[in-house]
Design a protein around this motif. Sequence first.
Motif, PDB file in Angstrom:
ATOM      1  N   GLY A 145      -4.316   9.600   0.767  1.00 42.01           N
ATOM      2  CA  GLY A 145      -4.538   9.144  -0.545  1.00 42.01           C
ATOM      3  C   GLY A 145      -3.405   9.970  -1.578  1.00 42.01           C
ATOM      4  O   GLY A 145      -2.971  11.119  -1.530  1.00 42.01           O
ATOM      5  N   LYS A 172      -8.681   9.149   3.238  1.00 41.45           N
ATOM      6  CA  LYS A 172      -8.087   9.264   1.698  1.00 41.45           C
ATOM      7  C   LYS A 172      -7.658  10.752   1.366  1.00 41.45           C
ATOM      8  O   LYS A 172      -6.776  11.074   0.768  1.00 41.45           O
ATOM      9  CB  LYS A 172      -9.469   8.828   0.662  1.00 41.45           C
ATOM     10  CG  LYS A 172      -8.854   9.204  -0.849  1.00 41.45           C
ATOM     11  CD  LYS A 172     -10.156   8.393  -1.529  1.00 41.45           C
ATOM     12  CE  LYS A 172      -9.731   8.332  -3.203  1.00 41.45           C
ATOM     13  NZ  LYS A 172     -10.923   7.892  -3.852  1.00 41.45           N
ATOM     14  N   THR A 183       0.773  -1.272  -0.136  1.00 41.15           N
ATOM     15  CA  THR A 183       0.195   0.022  -0.142  1.00 41.15           C
ATOM     16  C   THR A 183       0.896   1.146  -0.117  1.00 41.15           C
ATOM     17  O   THR A 183       1.771   1.438   0.876  1.00 41.15           O
ATOM     18  CB  THR A 183      -1.107   0.209   1.113  1.00 41.15           C
ATOM     19  OG1 THR A 183      -1.694  -1.186   1.149  1.00 41.15           O
ATOM     20  CG2 THR A 183      -1.772   1.332   1.250  1.00 41.15           C
ATOM     21  N   ARG A 209      -3.486   1.717  -2.702  1.00 35.16           N
ATOM     22  CA  ARG A 209      -3.350   2.900  -2.047  1.00 35.16           C
ATOM     23  C   ARG A 209      -4.547   3.075  -1.281  1.00 35.16           C
ATOM     24  O   ARG A 209      -5.641   2.068  -1.090  1.00 35.16           O
ATOM     25  CB  ARG A 209      -3.582   4.126  -3.247  1.00 35.16           C
ATOM     26  CG  ARG A 209      -4.491   4.067  -4.195  1.00 35.16           C
ATOM     27  CD  ARG A 209      -4.574   5.246  -4.884  1.00 35.16           C
ATOM     28  NE  ARG A 209      -5.618   4.967  -6.144  1.00 35.16           N
ATOM     29  CZ  ARG A 209      -5.631   5.891  -7.018  1.00 35.16           C
ATOM     30  NH1 ARG A 209      -4.923   7.039  -7.029  1.00 35.16           N
ATOM     31  NH2 ARG A 209      -6.544   5.636  -8.075  1.00 35.16           N
ATOM     32  N   ILE A 210      -4.529   4.080  -0.319  1.00 34.40           N
ATOM     33  CA  ILE A 210      -5.751   4.351   0.793  1.00 34.40           C
ATOM     34  C   ILE A 210      -6.914   4.654   0.004  1.00 34.40           C
ATOM     35  O   ILE A 210      -6.895   5.700  -0.777  1.00 34.40           O
ATOM     36  CB  ILE A 210      -5.256   5.337   1.844  1.00 34.40           C
ATOM     37  CG1 ILE A 210      -3.976   4.909   2.713  1.00 34.40           C
ATOM     38  CG2 ILE A 210      -6.416   5.669   2.554  1.00 34.40           C
ATOM     39  CD1 ILE A 210      -4.045   3.689   3.387  1.00 34.40           C
ATOM     40  N   GLU A 211      -8.122   3.681   0.162  1.00 35.64           N
ATOM     41  CA  GLU A 211      -9.233   4.096  -0.314  1.00 35.64           C
ATOM     42  C   GLU A 211     -10.285   4.692   0.270  1.00 35.64           C
ATOM     43  O   GLU A 211     -11.317   5.188  -0.065  1.00 35.64           O
ATOM     44  CB  GLU A 211      -9.655   3.074  -1.163  1.00 35.64           C
ATOM     45  CG  GLU A 211      -8.581   2.304  -2.488  1.00 35.64           C
ATOM     46  CD  GLU A 211      -8.791   3.374  -3.462  1.00 35.64           C
ATOM     47  OE1 GLU A 211      -9.860   4.427  -3.696  1.00 35.64           O
ATOM     48  OE2 GLU A 211      -7.945   2.910  -4.466  1.00 35.64           O
TER      49      GLU A 211
END
Length: 229
Positions: free
Chosen positions: A213, A209, A171, A202-204
């Motif tokens: 993100g 985010k 991530t 990735r951070i969703e």
Amino acid sequence: MGIFSYKDVYVENGKRVLEVNILPEKYCNFDCIFCPIGRSQNKVDTQKSFDKMDSSLTELENMIDRTKAELVFINSKGEALVNQKIIDIINIIKGKGLPVKLLSNGYILNRPEYEKIANMCDEVIGEIKVSSNEDFQKIQRPIEGYTFEEHISNMKAFREQYKGKFILEVTIIKGYNDDEESVEKIKNIIEEISPGKLIIARIEDEIFKKKLGLSDERFNEISNKLQNI
């Protein structure tokens, strides 16, 4: 009614996937600041017994039959390996003739008692979310005594003896591992672990985010660089 929870069945790689959480609440050896489940009130790396397991196991059997699942993905609120009945859970799935995919953060995979369990699964996912021990301690907040270096070596040791498909999920987090130096470190880690499959994420989660993100452009740039190792 058991303690397990399920996602709606979805199709992935042509198979109907039943995704199951086998923990009643969050039990994890990490306490990541960006975890969508929230804080770890139960920070553990040893197995625990839970109530309602008999009814949960029966419910799982029924869910597999009812949904016509073709693969079961154990993706839990925390570290699924700490459920004392996980061997029974895997045996039920295998007894239906289905493959098992297991998500673990990867830290305890090479401990003999957990390695044995993970080896029962057809696919195992391990995770990396930082590129240094400093950030590991700061944003993943593991059990005291854990180190990032050991996290990597544990996954490498597991992968080297594992006969199934080991999947590494990396991530990318804005402000922590999205700079060129960190990307290069991650590249070296991927080469060291040598997974059977690599997932770049990735951070969703909408809550995190905005701060953590990445833009599509930067994410794609990093993803292409890592996927082409």
